[in-house]
Each structure stands twice: as C-alpha cells, then as structure tokens.
Design a protein around this motif. Sequence first.
Motif, PDB file in Angstrom:
ATOM      1  N   ILE A 141      75.003 -53.421  36.494  1.00  0.00           N
ATOM      2  CA  ILE A 141      75.212 -53.135  37.852  1.00  0.00           C
ATOM      3  C   ILE A 141      73.927 -53.453  38.537  1.00  0.00           C
ATOM      4  O   ILE A 141      73.824 -54.024  39.485  1.00  0.00           O
ATOM      5  CB  ILE A 141      75.824 -51.778  37.895  1.00  0.00           C
ATOM      6  CG1 ILE A 141      77.220 -51.832  37.611  1.00  0.00           C
ATOM      7  CG2 ILE A 141      76.142 -51.452  39.627  1.00  0.00           C
ATOM      8  CD1 ILE A 141      77.959 -50.481  37.522  1.00  0.00           C
ATOM      9  N   SER A 142      73.062 -52.625  38.006  1.00  0.00           N
ATOM     10  CA  SER A 142      71.657 -52.427  38.774  1.00  0.00           C
ATOM     11  C   SER A 142      70.871 -53.788  38.633  1.00  0.00           C
ATOM     12  O   SER A 142      70.544 -54.341  39.708  1.00  0.00           O
ATOM     13  CB  SER A 142      70.455 -51.692  37.914  1.00  0.00           C
ATOM     14  OG  SER A 142      69.458 -51.525  38.285  1.00  0.00           O
ATOM     15  N   GLY A 143      70.927 -54.612  37.604  1.00  0.00           N
ATOM     16  CA  GLY A 143      70.255 -56.104  37.442  1.00  0.00           C
ATOM     17  C   GLY A 143      71.221 -56.801  38.562  1.00  0.00           C
ATOM     18  O   GLY A 143      70.519 -57.759  39.149  1.00  0.00           O
ATOM     19  N   VAL A 144      72.489 -56.986  38.477  1.00  0.00           N
ATOM     20  CA  VAL A 144      73.179 -57.929  39.483  1.00  0.00           C
ATOM     21  C   VAL A 144      72.791 -57.743  40.856  1.00  0.00           C
ATOM     22  O   VAL A 144      72.507 -58.575  41.531  1.00  0.00           O
ATOM     23  CB  VAL A 144      74.555 -57.982  39.163  1.00  0.00           C
ATOM     24  CG1 VAL A 144      75.666 -58.359  40.209  1.00  0.00           C
ATOM     25  CG2 VAL A 144      74.870 -58.456  37.833  1.00  0.00           C
ATOM     26  N   ILE A 145      72.820 -56.593  41.543  1.00  0.00           N
ATOM     27  CA  ILE A 145      72.433 -56.139  42.846  1.00  0.00           C
ATOM     28  C   ILE A 145      71.227 -56.451  43.076  1.00  0.00           C
ATOM     29  O   ILE A 145      70.810 -57.008  43.980  1.00  0.00           O
ATOM     30  CB  ILE A 145      72.980 -54.594  43.200  1.00  0.00           C
ATOM     31  CG1 ILE A 145      74.297 -54.310  42.993  1.00  0.00           C
ATOM     32  CG2 ILE A 145      72.440 -54.373  44.467  1.00  0.00           C
ATOM     33  CD1 ILE A 145      74.971 -53.116  43.135  1.00  0.00           C
ATOM     34  N   GLN A 146      70.146 -55.841  42.228  1.00  0.00           N
ATOM     35  CA  GLN A 146      68.846 -56.475  42.619  1.00  0.00           C
ATOM     36  C   GLN A 146      68.497 -57.780  42.667  1.00  0.00           C
ATOM     37  O   GLN A 146      67.811 -58.401  43.610  1.00  0.00           O
ATOM     38  CB  GLN A 146      67.707 -55.670  41.633  1.00  0.00           C
ATOM     39  CG  GLN A 146      67.857 -54.253  41.657  1.00  0.00           C
ATOM     40  CD  GLN A 146      66.810 -53.574  40.697  1.00  0.00           C
ATOM     41  OE1 GLN A 146      65.640 -53.575  40.853  1.00  0.00           O
ATOM     42  NE2 GLN A 146      67.348 -53.022  39.693  1.00  0.00           N
ATOM     43  N   ALA A 147      68.892 -58.631  41.609  1.00  0.00           N
ATOM     44  CA  ALA A 147      68.631 -60.146  41.660  1.00  0.00           C
ATOM     45  C   ALA A 147      69.069 -60.793  42.486  1.00  0.00           C
ATOM     46  O   ALA A 147      68.756 -61.674  43.348  1.00  0.00           O
ATOM     47  CB  ALA A 147      69.095 -60.481  40.140  1.00  0.00           C
ATOM     48  N   GLY A 148      70.554 -60.399  42.732  1.00  0.00           N
ATOM     49  CA  GLY A 148      71.280 -61.003  43.963  1.00  0.00           C
ATOM     50  C   GLY A 148      70.502 -60.803  45.200  1.00  0.00           C
ATOM     51  O   GLY A 148      70.677 -61.882  45.922  1.00  0.00           O
TER      52      GLY A 148
END
Length: 441
Positions: A141-148
């Motif tokens: 969750i954290s990686g997807v939101i930050q990278a996106g």
Amino acid sequence: MSHEWIAILMFSTMLLMMITGQRVFGAIGFIAVVAALLLWGPGGTDMGFSAVMKVMRWNALLTLPMFVFMGYVMSESRLADDLYRMFHVWFGPLPGGLAIGTVLLMVMISAMNGLSVAGMAIGATIALPELVKHRYDKPMISGVIQAGSSLGILIPPSVVLVLYSLIARQPVSQLWLAGIGPGLLMAALFIAYILIRTWLNPALAPPMPAEERAAITWPQRFRLLRAGILPIIIFAAMMIPFVKGWTSLTESSVIGAVSSVVAAVLKGRFTRHVFEIATRQTLAITCMFMLIIMAALSFGAVFDGLGAGRAIGRLFLGEMHLTPLQVLLIMQASFLILGMFLDDTAMLVIVAPIYVTMARSLGFDLVWYGILYTITCQIAYLTPPFGYNLFLMRALAPRDFTLGVIYRSVLPFVMIMLLTLGLVIAFPGIAMWLPQSIYGQ
C-alpha cells in the motif's frame, strides 16, 4: 582557504543544518548570506535582493499557484473519488487490482496537477482506506501510493519541468511532451511489478470478494467509465492550445484551474470549504516554493562566484579525462545523493545551472537531460533519510504505518525508477520521440 574548500564547507554546513531540523529555505538562505558577507563584505547582501528581483521576473512561475490550486480543487471536492471508484470496479477482481487502479488513478491525477503533493493527498484519503479494507499488505500500500504520486512531477503539467525550463532556457512544451513517454513507461513498470509480485504471492493483494463483485451490475460498471472522461477533457483543455501555440504557458495553467473549478461546480461539490482549503494550501505551497527558490538562487550565486562550477568542469573533463557518458552518470549519481538531503527545487536552482552548462558542452540535448533530472528527483522523493514523500506518507497514513514500513516499502519502486532512468539514458527516443514528432526536430 581555497575556493574549493569554501564551497565544500558551505555544502557540508547546509546539510548539517538540515539534519538538525532547520527549514530548507532557512538553512540554504542563512549559509548563502553568511558566506557572501564573509567573502565580499556588506556588498554581498545584494545577492539576496538580486535573487528576489530575478524570481519576480520569472513570469512562468505564475503557473505554480494555478497548478497547485487545480490539484487541491480535485482533491478537496472529491472529484477523484469517481475515478477511483471506476478503477476499483474494473480492476478489483484481479489480484493486486486495487493497487493497479491506484497507479492508474495517479497517472490521471498527474495529468491534472503539476506536483506530487496532490497525488499523495488523494492517494492517502481515497485509495489507502480501500486498500486497507481489502487486506492489502502494508508495504505494498505504502509503496504504490508514494511511487504513483511521484509521477506528478514527470507527467505534464509538471511544475518541476517548468522550473527546469527557466534554468535551461528550453521550451516547456517540448519538456512536457518529453515527459509523457518515460512517465507512462514507469507507470507500466509499476503495474508489471504489482502483477508479478501478486502472482507469486496472492496474499499480498487479494482480489475483490465475489459477493462484492456480484453486487455491481454491468450497466453500473459502464456508467462509471464516464468518470475517465473528466481528466481527459481537463488535460486536453490545457495541453492542446499550448502545444499548438494558441495560448501561453500561464494562460494554459489558468485554463486548467478554471476547468477544475467548472468540473467541481457541475458535480455540485465546489463549496466554500473547498475553495477556502484549496486557496490556503495554494498560498502556503507557493510561498514555500518562492522562499526556497530565492534562498537557492542566493546560494547558487555565491557558489558560482567561487568558481565551483568551473572547478567541477575542470575536474571531470580535464584532470579525470572522463567520457561524456561517464560524466553524465556521475552527474545523475550526485543528484541522487543530494536528493536525499535537498528539496528538488533547491537542488535544481543550486546545482542544475552548473550541470546544464556541462551537459550543453558535452553535446547532450537539454530537453532530454531535463527528463533525466526529473526522474532523478522522483527517486529522491522516495529515498531516505529526507525523502519528501516518505514524510508525507507518515503524516497522512494511520499510525500502524511506521517509518520502518514506509522506508521498506519504497525499495522495489526505487529500483524500477532506476531501471527507467537507465532505459531513458540508453534509449533517448523514449523521451524525445513525441516532441520530435510534433515539432519536427
């Protein structure tokens, strides 16, 4: 003390002040003023005044509040809810489908604002609760939101590319077009990673439950597709007149801001509260940007006055006898290191003038080099210890999203960004094909 050692002392002192928690513009501006006074006496204080006057003459900076306002109108009026609902319904049945929908949501949000902060706000308030509800893995969750959300500074209308155009004297329209290919490539690689990772371990991102899918009829699904028309209309309303030369950059940013307000009014969501929050946040972020730019311009003036730029050029090209590609890789590596400590705007104003001159002397296309710089900024947003998106995520996410989880979550996405950077270096056409096709260069 030699000028080279003075420059090193300035940089190390500035980084030390940031580690102690000083504000970015305060640390940069303080070092610039003190160094100018010690080196040139009372006349050195004119550098700060000159920086203010220079910023006031950069008309393109008028686009900054417009794009920020547009992003916050989209966020606060919940216009992105409809978009996420569309992706939620269509991609939810897939393992990792909601994460894929979040990346696609960020792509569309990026096309309607020029900063990552709006994408982070939308991702944390809309996508994160749904991902938690469907038992997605916290690092995923954290990686997807930050990278996106970091795609907002690469996909047009990018404020970072506007600032780069002022430094490098390159057309904003070509820079924006050049950012589309790498931005979509990076988003596609994010999606590929999610698919592969969830195929190997479906428990990380389970699909939407069967009973939830059955409750959504096909007519409802097709009606939700209309939500995707809104960002396309706003993006086209801004980009087409600008690329065709019918409007200036500032006029196009105003069109984008007005389009977002009109869309919110038509949806019945443009309330006084939305207007007040969007205006306050726009003022706060614009002032922060201006203060950082003025401080960084003063620092850069002292840095350049010491001859640090020429010294770096002599070191790379004269004494070390490096090839152009080796120099390029060193410049990008130094941006990555500086990005762990500096804001992307400060990094651009302080270091980019030196590197842009070197890139020009080495024969590199400055539009292409601007895309390399922007991708490097994206990576810097996600790299500890002072990655901008890391701390935004910590502030917006629930308490169980600890800094350890947030730091760990970005590692695979940073590797994907580095892969994209390498591909754009190896194959410049990824960035340059679109501007060359449209402008015939």
